[in-house]
Design an enzyme around this catalytic site. Structure first.
Site, PDB file in Angstrom:
ATOM      1  N   ASP A 286     -10.895   2.030  -2.973  1.00  9.43           N
ATOM      2  CA  ASP A 286     -11.427   1.733  -1.640  1.00  9.43           C
ATOM      3  C   ASP A 286     -12.943   1.733  -1.660  1.00  9.43           C
ATOM      4  O   ASP A 286     -13.575   1.338  -0.680  1.00  9.43           O
ATOM      5  CB  ASP A 286     -10.925   2.778  -0.627  1.00  9.43           C
TER       6      ASP A 286
ATOM      7  N   ASP B 111       0.836  -1.205   0.000  1.00  9.58           N
ATOM      8  CA  ASP B 111       0.000   0.000   0.000  1.00  9.58           C
ATOM      9  C   ASP B 111       0.868   1.250   0.000  1.00  9.58           C
ATOM     10  O   ASP B 111       2.071   1.212   0.314  1.00  9.58           O
ATOM     11  CB  ASP B 111      -0.888  -0.045   1.256  1.00  9.58           C
TER      12      ASP B 111
HETATM   13  C1  GLA Z   1      -5.699   1.917   2.145  1.00  9.24           C
HETATM   14  C2  GLA Z   1      -6.155   0.727   1.356  1.00  9.24           C
HETATM   15  C3  GLA Z   1      -7.194  -0.037   2.126  1.00  9.24           C
HETATM   16  C4  GLA Z   1      -6.615  -0.457   3.445  1.00  9.24           C
HETATM   17  C5  GLA Z   1      -6.121   0.755   4.218  1.00  9.24           C
HETATM   18  C6  GLA Z   1      -5.395   0.347   5.469  1.00  9.24           C
HETATM   19  O1  GLA Z   1      -6.691   2.870   2.239  1.00  9.24           O
HETATM   20  O2  GLA Z   1      -6.636   1.104   0.112  1.00  9.24           O
HETATM   21  O3  GLA Z   1      -7.620  -1.146   1.395  1.00  9.24           O
HETATM   22  O4  GLA Z   1      -5.579  -1.361   3.228  1.00  9.24           O
HETATM   23  O5  GLA Z   1      -5.247   1.527   3.428  1.00  9.24           O
HETATM   24  O6  GLA Z   1      -4.922   1.417   6.172  1.00  9.24           O
END
Ligand code: GLA
Length: 729
Positions: free
Chosen positions: A547, A477
Site C-alpha cells: 500500500d 483483497d
Molecule cells: C487494501 C488494499 C488497498 C485498497 C484497500 C481498500 O488496503 O491494499 O489497495 O484496496 O484495501 O479497502
C-alpha cells in the site's frame, strides 16, 4: 533424464544444468543427504556423510543408534527417535506417542512432475522436468511417507513435497509435517530473510548464522507482511555475483516456518513447511496429507543468479493464464484518488481523462457494494450500491467500455462485516470460538472459507457480479489476519486443521474463478503485500506489492520482493504527492520510472493532479509500452542498493539475447560537491557494440560490463534516470 539411481552405491543423483543434488540409502534404511551444489560429473560422494566416523551406522554398532541419529544428515528428519535437531515430521498415535522413524521402502523415477491436489505448485512437461519419489515406511505406525523431488533441468531448481498416508486402522494425528529439510556442512554462513510490516513489506534482512535456531514464521493465516516464506543461507561475504547460496521458497500462502539451525557438530539444517504451531491434522485409515511445495535453488554465483533462477522458474513454471507472457493493460485505480467517496460520474470523469492520456483500464476499488461508505460495513454483501452507481454496474462498465477502456473491480471475498446482511443471516459463518468475543480487525471478521457452503455462497455472488457486465480484471483483497481459530464444522480434535483448510478453500475459490473466467486478469492483494507469495502467483500473474506507493519507500520494497519474484508480478503504481503513506513529495518522473519495474499503473485522481504531472502521463505510457516486454521477460541485475548504501539505487534488466539493457538509476539524496558514479552493466554480449539511446555514445559490451559507465549528473533529491543501451553491431 535429470535423475539417476546408481545401485552400486545406492545413490540418487538429481542433476540440473549447473547443479547436483545427491542423496543415498544407508544401511538399507536411512536416507541421507550427501551433497547439494555445483554440478558433479560423478556420484561417489558418500564419504561426505561421514559414515566411517563414529558414531557408526547402527548395523555396525546398534549400541549407539541414538548418537548416530543425532548426527546423521537425514533427508527428512522425524521426531522422537534420537535426532534432536529440528524434525520435519511429528505424529501422535491413539496411544499418545509421538515417535516416528522412517525406513526406505522403494522408489520411482519418471519424467514430468505430478500436480499437488488442491495446492499451488510449479509445473513442467515431461521434457522439462523429472521426478523421484522415495517411499518410506514407519512399520510400527503403518505410516507411509513419500518424499517427492522434481528437477527442472534447464532452470536449475529442485522442488520438494511430501505425501503422508496412514495405512493403519487407527487414526494418526500429524502434529508437524514440514515439506523440506536440507543439511549443510559447516556453519560459516549468513542468511537472508525478508522482513517488514504493513506499508514496508519484504525488506532484506541479512544476519550471520550462529549456533541454535534462527527462524521466521507466520501464524496469521497468510504469509504476512512481517515475515516471508523465503530463506537463503549463503557463504559469508556472498555478493550479487560471488558466493554459494542455498535458497528455499514456499509455494504456500498460509502459516509457515522457515528455519536454519546451527548444530552441535558445526553443520546446519534448513527446514521449511507449514508452521507446526496451530497445526494438527488427523489422518484416518488410508487418508493422505500433502505437504505444500518448497522450491530449492542453489547458486554458486551469488544472490544475483539465485534471483534469476527464481524469476525464470516462476515466469515459466508457476504463473499461468492469458496474461502470463503479455503486457498487462495500464490501469488506473481509484483507491488513493477517492477512497470511499465516489459515484458513477466521478469514476467516469477519471476514466475519460485517463483514456485521453493513454491509460487502458479503470479499476473500481473498495466501496461499491452494500452501504459501504467507510471500512466498517457490508463485506459479504456483494450487491451494487445503486445510490452510488445508479443503473448498476452495467451502466458504469458500458460507459467505461464506450471510451475504449477496460474495467476492473475490487472484492474482499474472504471477509464479513459484523454490520452486513450476510452476518445477520449467518453469524456462524465467521471464524470464531463459541463464548469468546472474536477479535475485530478493521472492524471485520474472517469467513470460514474452509466450509464448502460458505465458499459456494461467496463464489456465486462474485460470479453473479462478474457476469452482469464486461469486467476484465479482479483485485482480490484480504485485509486482516486470522484470529480466534474456531470452526463449527470440525470436532474438537480437528480444530487444528482450520488454518490449512482455510488456505485450501481460498485456493479452491481462486481456481474456480480463473477456470470460469479464463480471460480475467486477477491481481491478489492483502492490505498491500501481505500475501505476496509463490502460492498466490499460481493463481494471479500479479500481486499488489504494497500500500506504500511512495517511490523511495518502493525502492526497498521492490528490491526485497524482486530477490525472489519476477518484476512482471509486482503490482506498482504511480500515485499523487504528498504521498499518502509517508507525506513525501517526489518528482512525477521518478514515480513513473520506479513503477516501471513492476506492472505499472496509476493510483490517483487524474482530473486533479497538477497539469505538469498530467502532461507527463502520455510519455510515461509510451515508456511502459516501449520497455515492458524487456522488463517482463529479461534478466534482472541488482547493481546497487539504496537500502545498503542509503544514497542511491540502481538495477538493470538485460534482454536474454543480449540485444538491449535498461538501467534504472535513482539518486535518493543528492550529495554536495560530488562526482558521478560508475556502474558496470551485466548480462551483455562482451563482443557487441551498444549505443546509449539518449546520448548516442557507443561502447563495446566489455567496456560496459568490465570498465563501466558513469551515471548521468543529477540535481535535487529523489531524481531518477533511465539508461537504455541497444546493441548496434
Ligand atoms: C487494501 C488494499 C488497498 C485498497 C484497500 C481498500 O488496503 O491494499 O489497495 O484496496 O484495501 O479497502
Amino acid at each position: 533424464m535429470g535423475i539417476q539411481y546408481f545401485e552400486d552405491g545406492k545413490v540418487f543423483k538429481l542433476d540440473t544444468k549447473n547443479t547436483s543434488y545427491i542423496l543415498a540409502l544407508v544401511d538399507g534404511e536411512f536416507i541421507g543427504h550427501a551433497y547439494y551444489g555445483k554440478k558433479l560429473s560423478d556420484y561417489h560422494v558418500c564419504h561426505l556423510m561421514r559414515l566411517e566416523e563414529g558414531p557408526f551406522i547402527p548395523s555396525k554398532n546398534n549400541r549407539d543408534r541414538g548418537a548416530f541419529c543425532d548426527a546423521f544428515p537425514f533427508e527428512y528428519s522425524t521426531h522422537g527417535v534420537g535426532d534432536y535437531r529440528e524434525s520435519c515430521l511429528k505424529v501422535q498415535t491413539e496411544g499418545g506417542h509421538e515417535a516416528c522413524s522412517l525406513a526406505y521402502h522403494s522408489h520411482k523415477i519418471y519424467s514430468g512432475k505430478p500436480a499437488l491436489l488442491g495446492l499451488p505448485a510449479t509445473f513442467g512437461s515431461e521434457s522439462e522436468c523429472s521426478t523421484l519419489e522415495l517411499v518410506c515406511l514407519d512399520p510400527v505406525l503403518n505410516l507411509e511417507v513419500v518424499l517427492v523431488y522434481s528437477v527442472f533441468e534447464d532452470v536449475d531448481a529442485v522442488t520438494r513435497s511430501v505425501r503422508i498416508t496412514n495405512h493403519s486402522k487407527e487414526d494418526i494425528v500429524l502434529k508437524k509435517a514440514l515439506s523440506a529439510c536440507l543439511q549443510l556442512d559447516g556453519t560459516d554462513y549468513e542468511y537472508i530473510t525478508l522482513h517488514g510490516s504493513w506499508a514496508r513489506e519484504r525488506h532484506i534482512d541479512r544476519r550471520p548464522l550462529t549456533h541454535g535456531k534462527h527462524s521466521v514464521s507466520s501464524l496469521r493465516g497468510e504469509s504476512g507482511h512481517q515475515d516471508h516464506p523465503f530463506l537463503a543461507v549463503m557463504s559469508s561475504k556472498t555478493t550479487q555475483e560471488t558466493g554459494e547460496v542455498y535458497a528455499m521458497n514456499f509455494v504456500y500462502s498460509g502459516n509457515f516456518l522457515a528455519q536454519v539451525e546451527g548444530c552441535q557438530f558445526d553443520t546446519a539444517r534448513m527446514v521449511m513447511g507449514i508452521n507446526p504451531e496451530n497445526f494438527s491434522w488427523t489422518l484416518t485409515k488410508d487418508e493422505t496429507f500433502i505437504c505444500p511445495e518448497v522450491v530449492m535453488v542453489y547458486s554458486d554465483e551469488g544472490l544475483g543468479k539465485m534471483t534469476r533462477t527464481f524469476h525464470d522458474l516462476y515466469r515459466n513454471h508457476l504463473i499461468r493464464g492469458k496474461y502470463r507472457d503479455k503486457k498487462r493493460p495500464i490501469l488506473i485505480n481509484n483507491w488513493e484518488a477517492t477512497y470511499f467517496n465516489f459515484n458513477t460520474d466521478k469514476l467516469l470523469s477519471i476514466a475519460k481523462e485517463a483514456n485521453k492520456l493513454g491509460i487502458e483500464m479503470l479499476v473500481m476499488d473498495d466501496g461499491w457494494f452494500g452501504h459501504r461508505e467507510d471500512d466498517n460495513t457490508s463485506l459479504g454483501d456483494w450487491q451494487v450500491n445503486e445510490e452510488k452507481l445508479p443503473g448498476g454496474l452495467k451502466t458504469l462498465v458500458d460507459g467505461v467500455n464506450a471510451l475504449g477502456m477496460k474495467f476492473g473491480i475490487w472484492f474482499e471475498p474472504e471477509m464479513i462485516s459484523p454490520d452486513s446482511d450476510l452476518y445477520r443471516a449467518h453469524p456462524d459463518w465467521a471464524i470464531k470460538i463459541a463464548d469468546r468475543t472474536p477479535c475485530r480487525c478493521r472492524n471485520q471478521f474472517v469467513l470460514d472459507i474452509s466450509r464448502k457452503e460458505v465458499r459456494d455462497y461467496i463464489y456465486d455472488r462474485i460470479k453473479a457480479v462478474l457476469s452482469c457486465a464486461n469486467i476484465e480484471y479482479v483485485k482480490w483483497d484480504m485485509n486482516r489476519p486470522l484470529t480466534d481459530l474456531g470452526s463449527i464444522s470440525y470436532p474438537p480434535q480437528r480444530q487444528g486443521e482450520l488454518s490449512h483448510r482455510y488456505m485450501l478453500g481460498v485456493y479452491e475459490m481462486q481456481e474456480r474463478l480463473i477456470t470460469d473466467f479464463p480471460h480475467l486478469l486477477l491481481e491478489n492483494c492483502s492490505g498491500g503485500g501481505g500475501r505476496f507469495d509463490a502460492g498466490m502467483l499460481y493463481y494471479s500473474p500479479q500481486i499488489w506489492c504494497s500500500d506504500d506507493t511512495d517511490a523511495i519507500e518502493r525502492l526497498s520494497i521492490q528490491e526485497g520482493t524482486a530477490i525472489v519474484y519476477p518484476l512482471c508480478s509486482m503490482g506498482a503504481h504511480v500515485s499523487d504527492c504528498p504521498n499518502h503513506t509517508v507525506g513525501r513529495t517526489t518528482p512525477f518522473k521518478t514515480r513513473g520510472e520506479v513503477a516501471l519495474a513492476g506492472t505499472f499503473g496509476y493510483e490517483l485522481d487524474v482530473t486533479r493532479i497538477p497539469q505538469k504531472d498530467r502532461d507527463m502521463i502520455p510519455s510515461q505510457v509510451a515508456m511502459y509500452h516501449k520497455y515492458n516486454d524487456l522488463v517482463r521477460s529479461g534478466d534482472y541485475y541488482r547493481l546497487a542498493s539504496y537500502s545498503e548504501n542509503h544514497e542511491y539505487d540502481c538495477y538493470e534488466v538485460a534482454a536474454k539475447d543480449g540485444s538491449e539493457a535498461l538501467v534504472t538509476y535513482v539518486e535518493v539524496l543528492r550529495r554536495a560537491n560530488f562526482k558521478t558514479r560508475r556502474i558496470r552493466l551485466k548480462g551483455l554480449d562482451q563482443n557487441a557494440v551498444y549505443e546509449n539511446e539518449e546520448t548516442k555514445a557507443r561502447y563495446t559490451g566489455d567496456i560496459l560490463m568490465y570498465a563501466g559507465v558513469q551515471t548521468p549528473e543529477t540535481w535535487g533529491d529523489f531524481s531518477s534516470k533511465l539508461m537504455h543501451f541497444v546493441r548496434v553491431e
